[in-house]
Write a protein that holds these residues in place. Structure first.
Motif, PDB file in Angstrom:
ATOM      1  N   MET A 235       0.751  -1.085  -0.118  1.00  0.00           N
ATOM      2  CA  MET A 235       0.237  -0.132   0.101  1.00  0.00           C
ATOM      3  C   MET A 235       0.861   1.417   0.086  1.00  0.00           C
ATOM      4  O   MET A 235       1.796   1.218   0.532  1.00  0.00           O
ATOM      5  N   GLN A 236       0.420   2.367  -0.637  1.00  0.00           N
ATOM      6  CA  GLN A 236       1.172   3.515  -0.631  1.00  0.00           C
ATOM      7  C   GLN A 236       0.877   4.528   0.652  1.00  0.00           C
ATOM      8  O   GLN A 236      -0.435   4.767   0.862  1.00  0.00           O
ATOM      9  N   ARG A 237       1.720   4.648   1.453  1.00  0.00           N
ATOM     10  CA  ARG A 237       1.412   5.266   2.687  1.00  0.00           C
ATOM     11  C   ARG A 237       2.650   6.607   2.720  1.00  0.00           C
ATOM     12  O   ARG A 237       3.552   6.569   2.147  1.00  0.00           O
TER      13      ARG A 237
ATOM     14  N   SER B 116       8.328   0.883   2.900  1.00  0.00           N
ATOM     15  CA  SER B 116       7.074   1.263   2.786  1.00  0.00           C
ATOM     16  C   SER B 116       5.965   0.040   3.178  1.00  0.00           C
ATOM     17  O   SER B 116       4.968   0.374   3.731  1.00  0.00           O
ATOM     18  N   ARG B 117       6.705  -1.088   2.743  1.00  0.00           N
ATOM     19  CA  ARG B 117       5.751  -2.313   3.411  1.00  0.00           C
ATOM     20  C   ARG B 117       5.523  -2.229   4.847  1.00  0.00           C
ATOM     21  O   ARG B 117       4.623  -2.511   5.469  1.00  0.00           O
TER      22      ARG B 117
ATOM     23  N   ALA C  43       3.058   0.367   5.722  1.00  0.00           N
ATOM     24  CA  ALA C  43       1.828  -0.111   5.571  1.00  0.00           C
ATOM     25  C   ALA C  43       1.309  -1.276   6.430  1.00  0.00           C
ATOM     26  O   ALA C  43      -0.045  -0.960   7.000  1.00  0.00           O
TER      27      ALA C  43
ATOM     28  N   ARG D 206      -2.078  -0.252   8.280  1.00  0.00           N
ATOM     29  CA  ARG D 206      -3.192  -0.814   7.751  1.00  0.00           C
ATOM     30  C   ARG D 206      -4.633  -0.748   8.369  1.00  0.00           C
ATOM     31  O   ARG D 206      -5.628  -0.439   7.732  1.00  0.00           O
TER      32      ARG D 206
END
Ligand SMILES: [Zn+2]
Length: 346
Positions: free
Chosen positions: A14-16, A282-283, A286, A290
């Motif tokens: 996901m892009q955060r 980034s993972r 996310a 989430r």
């Protein structure tokens, strides 16, 4: 092993926003990448007690801000851990039955990676159910466990070859073909150092299986993810990178990427080095952002799981002692039929 897959097949993160956490003052370098910049991602443990958790901004590794010392961990695990987190010094019938089910599952998952004459070692063998499951299936299996009560149970009641010691106590001359590290690596204060020790224990062609909670899966509600015993919270990426830094190449993942557990099988590799996946940070971000408390508990999967667990709990309450006595009688009968097992245990 139909669900095994390589890291390259994992879905995109996901892009955060990267700046959703404030910076930590930690001065100890990152265990994985050696980086020195961390963000604060938690200030309490699952019971609401103070515990500061940080995220490495270079590689995405999630860990305690203050790593416990070896002496602190030794003192904690020799007696207090099982009481803190399981409320018991000796395992209850329900715990033994659950552990037996886990041991049987691990045996089935790892059959494709284990050969008939392999020498198998489980580090952190607990009450010995996984070691005994492999032994009952015909393998040469043994384990080590630092906790007095659980190691004693493994020897006396299951007849499992479990010795009370830690990984640091094992001499380098001991060699194994397969090492199991199930729900252990997240407890190490310096997992890179411990993986180096494990590599020295492996025969040429040896394999290592590591299983631990998956920070990318909803295995705990937000605010309940962190506790003292889990010094690290791994994603599939951070765990694979850490292994590779010790010359271990990921051969298979035995769970789906968002399963509550990570399960990775490694083989020795000539390629040793720290390579940071560009999307690992980034993972991890996310994974940590989430869900909020509402969206976590409102998931259909969460509600279905609670109902399933309630049913299992009632069944365990009613029949655990009876089922355990049947299991122990079956193990005892098997040892009488195969005296070699008895000799090995003695
Ligand atoms: Zn790092």
């Amino acid at each position: 092993m139909g669900q095994s897959r390589g890291l390259e097949n994992m879905e995109k993160p996901m892009q955060r926003l990267d700046d959703c956490f404030s910076l930590s003052k930690r001065d100890e370098a990152c265990e994985l990448c050696g980086g020195g910049e961390f963000q604060l991602v938690g200030c309490k443990d699952r019971r609401g007690q103070p515990l500061t958790t940080v995220l490495c901004t270079t590689c995405g590794l999630i860990s305690h801000e203050a790593l416990p010392t070896d002496a602190e961990l030794d003192a904690y695990y020799s007696r207090q851990y099982r009481i803190d987190y399981h409320g018991e010094f000796l395992p209850s019938p329900r715990r033994v039955l659950r552990a037996w089910g886990v041991g049987q599952s691990i045996l089935q998952r790892l059959r494709p990676f284990v050969r008939e004459r392999d020498r198998i070692l489980e580090i952190g063998a607990g009450i010995g159910c996984t070691v005994k499951s492999f032994e009952m299936a015909g393998y040469d299996a043994q384990g080590i466990e630092p906790h007095h009560g659980f190691q004693e149970f493994a020897r006396k009641h299951l007849g499992a070859r479990v010795t009370r010691c830690t990984l640091a106590d094992l001499p380098d001359r001991e060699k194994f073909d397969v090492v199991l590290l199930v729900h252990v690596i997240e407890h190490f204060n310096h997992p890179r150092r411990e993986l180096r020790r494990i590599v020295r224990l492996l025969n040429p062609g040896g394999r290592l299986y590591v299983e631990c909670p998956n920070a990318e899966a909803p295995h705990a509600a937000p605010g309940k993810m962190f506790h003292f015993a889990h010094v690290y919270n791994f994603t599939n990426r951070t765990l694979a990178m850490l292994a590779k830094a010790n010359g271990l190449a990921c051969q298979a993942m035995v769970f789906e990427p968002h399963h509550p557990l990570i399960g990775q099988v490694y083989r020795m590799s000539s390629s040793i080095g720290t390579e940071i996946d560009s999307d690992s940070y980034s993972r991890s971000v996310a994974a940590l952002t989430r869900y909020n408390t509402l969206t976590y508990h409102a998931r259909p999967a969460y509600l279905a799981d609670r109902l399933r667990r309630a049913g299992v709990h009632v069944g365990e309450r009613l029949f655990a002692r009876w089922r355990l006595s049947k299991l122990l009688a079956r193990l005892h009968a098997a040892e009488l039929r195969h005296p070699a097992n008895v000799r090995r245990v003695a």
